[in-house]
Design a protein around this motif. Structure first.
Motif, PDB file in Angstrom:
ATOM      1  N   UNK A 420      34.327  41.777  45.238  1.00 33.37           N
ATOM      2  CA  UNK A 420      33.971  42.169  46.611  1.00 33.37           C
ATOM      3  C   UNK A 420      35.193  42.334  47.514  1.00 33.37           C
ATOM      4  N   UNK A 421      36.291  41.695  47.163  1.00 32.16           N
ATOM      5  CA  UNK A 421      37.485  41.786  48.022  1.00 32.16           C
ATOM      6  C   UNK A 421      38.087  43.189  47.992  1.00 32.16           C
ATOM      7  N   UNK A 422      37.775  43.936  46.927  1.00 34.24           N
ATOM      8  CA  UNK A 422      38.236  45.317  46.857  1.00 34.24           C
ATOM      9  C   UNK A 422      39.732  45.442  46.607  1.00 34.24           C
ATOM     10  N   UNK A 423      40.338  44.413  45.991  1.00 31.31           N
ATOM     11  CA  UNK A 423      41.777  44.495  45.681  1.00 31.31           C
ATOM     12  C   UNK A 423      41.920  44.842  44.202  1.00 31.31           C
ATOM     13  N   UNK A 424      42.680  45.905  43.899  1.00 29.42           N
ATOM     14  CA  UNK A 424      42.935  46.214  42.490  1.00 29.42           C
ATOM     15  C   UNK A 424      44.031  45.270  42.008  1.00 29.42           C
ATOM     16  N   UNK A 425      43.639  44.360  41.106  1.00 28.43           N
ATOM     17  CA  UNK A 425      44.559  43.277  40.745  1.00 28.43           C
ATOM     18  C   UNK A 425      45.484  43.709  39.610  1.00 28.43           C
ATOM     19  N   UNK A 426      46.776  43.876  39.901  1.00 24.87           N
ATOM     20  CA  UNK A 426      47.689  44.096  38.773  1.00 24.87           C
ATOM     21  C   UNK A 426      48.632  42.918  38.578  1.00 24.87           C
ATOM     22  N   UNK A 427      48.772  42.095  39.619  1.00 26.08           N
ATOM     23  CA  UNK A 427      49.613  40.896  39.491  1.00 26.08           C
ATOM     24  C   UNK A 427      48.927  39.720  40.181  1.00 26.08           C
ATOM     25  N   UNK A 428      48.915  38.595  39.484  1.00 30.43           N
ATOM     26  CA  UNK A 428      48.297  37.378  40.042  1.00 30.43           C
ATOM     27  C   UNK A 428      49.397  36.341  40.253  1.00 30.43           C
ATOM     28  N   UNK A 429      49.390  35.702  41.416  1.00 30.33           N
ATOM     29  CA  UNK A 429      50.311  34.591  41.668  1.00 30.33           C
ATOM     30  C   UNK A 429      49.546  33.298  41.352  1.00 30.33           C
ATOM     31  N   UNK A 430      49.972  32.580  40.324  1.00 33.34           N
ATOM     32  CA  UNK A 430      49.243  31.376  39.910  1.00 33.34           C
ATOM     33  C   UNK A 430      49.841  30.145  40.565  1.00 33.34           C
ATOM     34  N   UNK A 431      48.973  29.254  41.026  1.00 34.16           N
ATOM     35  CA  UNK A 431      49.446  28.021  41.664  1.00 34.16           C
ATOM     36  C   UNK A 431      48.458  26.897  41.372  1.00 34.16           C
ATOM     37  N   UNK A 432      48.755  25.689  41.870  1.00 41.54           N
ATOM     38  CA  UNK A 432      47.875  24.540  41.637  1.00 41.54           C
ATOM     39  C   UNK A 432      48.268  23.806  40.359  1.00 41.54           C
ATOM     40  N   UNK A 433      47.774  22.577  40.238  1.00 42.03           N
ATOM     41  CA  UNK A 433      48.177  21.675  39.145  1.00 42.03           C
ATOM     42  C   UNK A 433      48.054  22.275  37.757  1.00 42.03           C
ATOM     43  N   UNK A 434      46.981  23.041  37.488  1.00 40.66           N
ATOM     44  CA  UNK A 434      46.767  23.561  36.130  1.00 40.66           C
ATOM     45  C   UNK A 434      47.556  24.833  35.864  1.00 40.66           C
ATOM     46  N   UNK A 435      48.277  25.337  36.876  1.00 37.69           N
ATOM     47  CA  UNK A 435      49.015  26.590  36.645  1.00 37.69           C
ATOM     48  C   UNK A 435      50.240  26.349  35.763  1.00 37.69           C
ATOM     49  N   UNK A 436      50.564  25.078  35.490  1.00 38.48           N
ATOM     50  CA  UNK A 436      51.679  24.832  34.559  1.00 38.48           C
ATOM     51  C   UNK A 436      51.234  25.042  33.110  1.00 38.48           C
ATOM     52  N   UNK A 437      49.928  25.242  32.887  1.00 41.06           N
ATOM     53  CA  UNK A 437      49.398  25.372  31.538  1.00 41.06           C
ATOM     54  C   UNK A 437      49.399  26.850  31.102  1.00 41.06           C
ATOM     55  N   UNK A 438      50.368  27.197  30.253  1.00 41.59           N
ATOM     56  CA  UNK A 438      50.567  28.597  29.861  1.00 41.59           C
ATOM     57  C   UNK A 438      49.354  29.170  29.128  1.00 41.59           C
ATOM     58  N   UNK A 439      48.706  28.354  28.319  1.00 38.00           N
ATOM     59  CA  UNK A 439      47.567  28.873  27.542  1.00 38.00           C
ATOM     60  C   UNK A 439      46.400  29.225  28.467  1.00 38.00           C
ATOM     61  N   UNK A 440      46.207  28.423  29.514  1.00 38.60           N
ATOM     62  CA  UNK A 440      45.153  28.762  30.481  1.00 38.60           C
ATOM     63  C   UNK A 440      45.529  30.079  31.175  1.00 38.60           C
TER      64      UNK A 440
END
Ligand code: ADP
Ligand code: XUL
Length: 521
Positions: A420-440
């Motif tokens: 619904x946000x209408x943003x074409x996602x080509x790059x995601x900025x990951x953050x938060x405690x679980x963002x250190x998990x490469x497999x996720x």
């Protein structure tokens, strides 16, 4: 050289980030987290909240939030590597929606905290409600329906306030409190958010609410940034007099109060800037100062958000539009079954994060058709009032398949419910405690078909606060403020694998169908 302190009072703890800026030389010089369960056990929280037999009722202790702030400031004061006199400005971010109810005496005492005694010992009589509802509470479905009916329906509520009525939003929570405990509401002089309460303690005066956190209340007119008479009227009689004023997030609300300067030796010249919510703060801390990219925060909640030039409100009622600290808007969709759901699955199979990751790495994308709807707790998106985990072609004993089914379901739900946000996602900025998990993050990249970038500081809410303090102090353009602080880690980018992307394009359709059938039954 000037220092700027950013704080993040989140669900499970309080984090501080201090940045140093001297001409073009800049960097993070100190960070520290106080964990509520471990470091303040006397408040009896688990994952930062109080236990309740009803899974819909999730509260926490406002005295604990104040105590943590006091301990953090005490810790900074004795830190040898930090020259306190150089802290030019402080601001913070709070878990959104949570509310703090001050008595008449409590409101008056904000300006008169006694520096001879720790803050925790001065909390008696400050609150007219001892346990604060948090964003994890989902006990106000009746009040949401009443508010939406008074405002002309869900869509009209969303057009006015940026979101249809949501159980955790502050307005429905206030309405329930006023209905169930009229006497306590009557003696409430001020209803603050977590953010504006802590800002008030720092400044020693009644702090405003900013449009980022204000839009999470179902009380603010999103277009004008003012309290809405209609929404206030639909919520509780006499509410306007009990709310603080609204002011832009960049507002300098004063200087550090006497409690902090006298007790710990902070400078009386240190400015206190208005606080905001953790997600608006993370928008800055992930560098999303313009529309075009999204960030995904894998914290206690999982959230996906991005800047918006204009307030395009979600048609299907899934997401929210909040004010952004830059003065524009942000779109966001929030999921409650985030890190705590991942911890549940990890613990069910007696794993640690390394073995959890290994199972993800060694199981096939698409999970051979096995799927999960991970509603361990009541869910926000889509709304699930009665928790319950659904498994489709998934053996509950199979650790491999359950780990993958969980993470795939979380990422597919995020991709589908953020369209619904209408943003074409080509790059995601990951953050938060679980963002250190490469497999996720690999599953994230494959489900979204987008590159995922990581940043040095995974606490983007606290970093965003430090950057906001700097911006407010100097008035510098945002692009100059975030430069050098929010740069992707070299070699840390996770790229999508095209064969996997094709698998998920198909699986997202099955996920949508499974979700639809689960919701209709
Ligand atoms: P919040 O700010 O909402 O309190 P954080 O962003 O600090 O939360 O994230 C905390 C969560 O990060 C923990 O609950 C934990 O589940 C998760 N986490 C920490 N390390 C890992 C890891 N290696 N893999 C997956 N999740 C992790
Ligand atoms: C946002 C929300 C959560 C909390 C977590 O709407 O409910 O992300 O802000 O702290």
């Amino acid at each position: 050289m000037s220092l700027f302190l950013g704080l993040d009072s989140s669900t499970q703890g309080l984090t501080a980030v201090i940045i140093s800026v001297s001409g073009t030389s800049r960097g993070v010089v100190w960070q520290h987290t106080i964990n509520y369960d471990h470091d303040l056990p006397e408040y009896g929280t688990l994952h930062g909240v109080l236990q309740n037999p009803d899974p819909r009722i999730v509260r926490s202790s406002p005295a604990m939030w104040a105590d943590a702030l006091d301990r953090m400031m005490a810790r900074i004061a004795i830190e040898r590597s930090i020259d306190k006199s150089r802290i030019a400005a402080i601001t913070g971010a709070g878990q959104q929606h949570g509310s703090v109810y001050l008595s008449q005496d409590g409101l008056a005492r904000l300006a008169a905290m006694d520096e001879r005694t720790a803050l925790a010992a001065q909390m008696d009589g400050v609150f007219s409600r001892e346990a604060s509802p948090t964003w994890m509470d989902s006990s106000t479905s009746v009040e949401c329906a009443e508010i939406e009916a008074a405002l002309g329906g869900a869509a009209a509520t969303a057009r006015l306030t940026g979101s249809r009525a949501f159980e955790r939003f502050t307005g429905p929570q206030i309405r329930k409190f006023a209905k169930d405990h009229q006497g306590r509401f009557d003696v409430t002089a001020r209803v603050h958010l977590v953010s504006s309460f802590l800002a008030s303690l720092l400044a020693g005066s009644d702090a405003p609410i900013d449009p980022g956190d204000g839009a999470g209340m179902n009380l603010m007119d999103l277009a004008s940034g003012e309290w809405s008479d209609a929404a206030l009227g639909a919520t509780a009689i006499g509410l306007r007099a009990r709310l603080p004023r609204l002011a832009p997030a960049s507002t300098v609300i004063g200087h550090l109060g006497a409690y902090w300067t006298n007790r710990y030796g902070f400078s009386p010249l240190t400015k206190v800037v208005a606080w905001t919510g953790d997600n608006p703060s993370s928008l800055i801390g992930t560098g999303l100062i313009r529309e075009g990219r999204v960030a995904i925060s894998l914290g206690t909640s999982d959230t996906i958000f991005g800047a918006m030039d204009a307030p395009r409100v979600s048609d299907d009622g899934a997401g929210h539009v909040f004010g952004a600290p830059t003065g524009g808007f942000m779109g966001i969709t929030v999921f409650k079954n985030g890190s705590l759901a991942r911890e549940r699955v990890r613990d069910t199979y007696a794993l640690d994060w390394d073995s959890f990751s290994l199972l993800l790495q060694t199981s096939p994308p698409g999970n051979q058709g096995a799927m999960m709807l991970p509603w361990f707790d009541p869910e926000i998106t889509p709304v699930v009032a009665e928790p319950g985990v659904r498994r489709e072609q998934l053996d509950p004993q199979d650790a491999h398949a359950n780990v993958r089914a969980l993470v795939e379901a979380q990422m597919m739900a995020m991709a589908r419910h953020s369209a619904w946000m209408g943003v074409r996602v080509d790059t995601i900025h990951a953050t938060g405690g679980a963002s250190r998990n490469t497999e996720i993050l690999q599953v994230m990249a494959d489900v979204f078909g987008a590159r995922v970038e990581r940043f040095q500081i995974s606490n983007s809410a606290a970093l965003g606060a430090a950057l906001r303090a700097y911006q407010s102090h100097t008035g510098s353009p945002w692009s100059e403020v975030v430069a050098g602080f929010v740069e992707p880690i070299a070699g840390g980018t996770v790229v999508p694998i095209s064969a996997h992307v094709a698998v998920y394009d198909e699986l997202k359709r099955r996920h949508a169908a499974l979700e639809k059938s689960a919701l209709s039954s």
